[in-house]
Design a protein around this motif. Structure first.
Motif, short mmCIF file in Angstrom:
data_model
loop_
_atom_site.label_atom_id
_atom_site.label_comp_id
_atom_site.label_asym_id
_atom_site.label_seq_id
_atom_site.Cartn_x
_atom_site.Cartn_y
_atom_site.Cartn_z
N GLU A 1 -2.37 -0.93 -3.44
CA GLU A 1 -3.34 0.35 -3.29
C GLU A 1 -2.82 1.15 -3.04
N LEU A 2 -3.62 2.45 -3.60
CA LEU A 2 -3.10 3.12 -2.66
C LEU A 2 -4.29 4.39 -1.50
N GLU A 3 -3.05 4.64 -1.05
CA GLU A 3 -3.95 5.86 0.65
C GLU A 3 -3.73 6.63 0.11
N ARG B 1 0.56 -0.82 0.06
CA ARG B 1 0.10 0.16 -0.23
C ARG B 1 0.66 1.54 0.31
N GLN B 2 0.95 1.63 -0.93
CA GLN B 2 1.21 3.38 -1.15
C GLN B 2 0.65 4.05 -0.09
N HIS B 3 0.66 5.09 0.42
CA HIS B 3 -0.43 6.94 1.03
C HIS B 3 1.00 7.73 0.16
N ILE B 4 -0.12 9.08 0.65
CA ILE B 4 -0.14 10.18 -0.16
C ILE B 4 -0.81 11.02 0.27
N ASP B 5 0.13 11.62 0.68
CA ASP B 5 -0.98 12.58 2.18
C ASP B 5 -1.15 14.07 1.15
#
Lengths: 364, 72
Positions: free
Chosen positions: B31-33, B3-7
């Motif tokens: 997945e991308l969060e 899972r990748q995370h982008i703020d």
């Protein structure tokens, strides 16, 4: 109201309805007294407000336009009602102020914002085709910067009081308009200046103008209506959502103009317009690029100020300053053609925008 | 599943969609969060997901922000 309630205006049918309503209201505002083919123009009306409060002294463009005040206050009401009033800002404020100034100067070389590009087309003004091409070109250049990593940086959560500043300013201006109404034959009423001739002297009744502004502000906040974004999203994402609103506005204004006998096709002698095609094009290249880099058309920037976005508020103040500069320094056009220093302003403006674009591209 | 995370909080339009698109285009499954702080950006990312064939596996409000999970 809860955010969980589905936002019906942020659907395809919703944005088409909002664009259509704006187009119809614009046609009737013109019939009720607003300048021909202008009806609702954020650049022109911002310039008139700058004249009304005396920060430029071009006698023919001075009127405190209630529509603009209504845009912010209507959007503010919608944001409050749907729990979307969320003060934030602090993302490159000075750069955003400069972007607002340059956007206004470019728009006043063409003589109109993107909304007026559409309304001029809907009124039959062929010169607006150059403006539309320029707007698209400017936005396209902006998308190139976005693809290269352009970013003005993150905004931060701010206090409620910060988010209230521009809506309160608009309330203050509305109070001035109510305290100092126009007096027939007088160029000044209290602290406000009024045009006795020219486009500034053409206005619809206060109640209609204010109601139109409030209604459009409310609907546009819900639908996220943005004329620059319409072009940008097609180029960047092949996404048509905002473009449906753009097209609906054009079609509705065109039909309303036909119905009201306000459609006069041609290039010569169009209301508050000039026929210098190259400068109509380049003026809107500058404006379109500035709007793209700032993240929204001037209307959208006003609606975002209603949501508490102080970055958009800084841009809006830049628009006012740009209007003052444009008229004090001979940058703005008139029906006779481009102002004495308008060409230099377009070239310098474009250079500054390219500098801002390049300087804010960050490698990922 | 990775899972990748982008703020994307504090970023103005069209940055959240651009970041999501870049991450999803580069992602090989997974997945991308993405965290977003305004409703308009949540709608924009949702529309992008619809047009690009991504699935919005989760969309929820967390402490006045929004958390979306995208898959493709």
């Amino acid at each position: 109201m809860s955010r969980a309630v589905k936002n019906i205006f942020a659907t395809t049918l919703g944005i088409i309805a909002v664009g259509s309503i704006i187009g119809v209201v614009a046609g009737f505002l013109q019939q009720a007294g607003n300048p021909a083919n202008m009806a609702i123009c954020v650049a022109c009306f911002g310039r008139d407000i700058a004249g009304a409060i005396g920060i430029h002294r071009a006698a023919v463009v001075q009127y405190l336009r209630p529509e603009i005040l209504g845009f912010v206050l209507g959007s503010f009401a919608a944001a409050l009602a749907f729990k979307e009033f969320k003060p934030s800002g602090g993302s490159a404020p000075v750069t955003r102020f400069v972007l607002g100034m340059i956007a206004m100067i470019g728009a006043l070389v063409f003589l109109g914002c993107p909304w007026r590009v559409i309304l001029r087309l809907a009124g039959g003004d062929g010169n607006a085709l150059f403006g539309l091409a320029g707007l698209a070109a400017g936005v396209w250049i902006g998308t190139l910067f976005f693809k290269k990593g352009f970013n003005l940086g993150r905004g931060q959560v701010q206090s409620w009081s910060a988010g209230l500043m521009i809506p309160l300013l608009m309330l203050g201006l509305l109070a001035l308009r109510l305290l100092y109404p126009p007096v027939p034959g007088e160029a000044q009423s209290g602290v406000l200046w009024y045009s006795l001739s020219g486009p500034g002297a053409a206005y619809a009744p206060l109640g209609f103008s204010l109601a139109a502004g409030l209604g459009i502000g409310f609907l546009a906040q819900r639908s996220r209506f943005c004329t620059m974004g319409a072009i940008r999203d097609v180029i960047l994402f092949r996404q048509m959502y905002l473009m449906y609103g753009f097209i609906a506005l054009l079609v509705a204004a065109f039909i309303t103009n036909l119905f009201l006998g306000q459609f006069n096709p041609g290039f010569e002698g169009q209301p508050v317009a000039h026929t210098m095609g190259l400068w109509n094009f380049l003026g809107m290249v500058v404006a379109g690029l500035a709007f793209a880099l700032a993240g929204g058309c001037p209307g959208r920037q006003l609606f975002m100020t209603g949501e508490g976005n102080t970055d958009a508020g800084i841009f809006a103040l830049g628009l006012l300053a740009g209007a003052a500069l444009a008229h004090n320094f001979g940058l703005a056009s008139s029906p006779a053609g481009i102002g004495p220093h308008g060409m230099a302003a377009v070239i310098i403006g474009l250079a500054v925008l390219v500098f801002i674009g390049v300087a804010n591209c960050k490698k990922s | 599943m990775a899972r990748q995370h982008i703020d994307a909080r504090g970023l103005s339009c069209p940055q959240p969609v651009l970041l999501a698109a870049k991450a999803m285009d580069a992602a090989d499954g997974g997945e991308l969060e993405i965290l977003i702080d305004n409703e308009a950006s949540r709608e924009n990312v949702g529309r992008a997901a619809q047009s690009k064939g991504w699935t919005v596996a989760a969309s929820e409000e967390v402490d006045q922000d929004f958390r979306l999970v995208l898959t493709k």
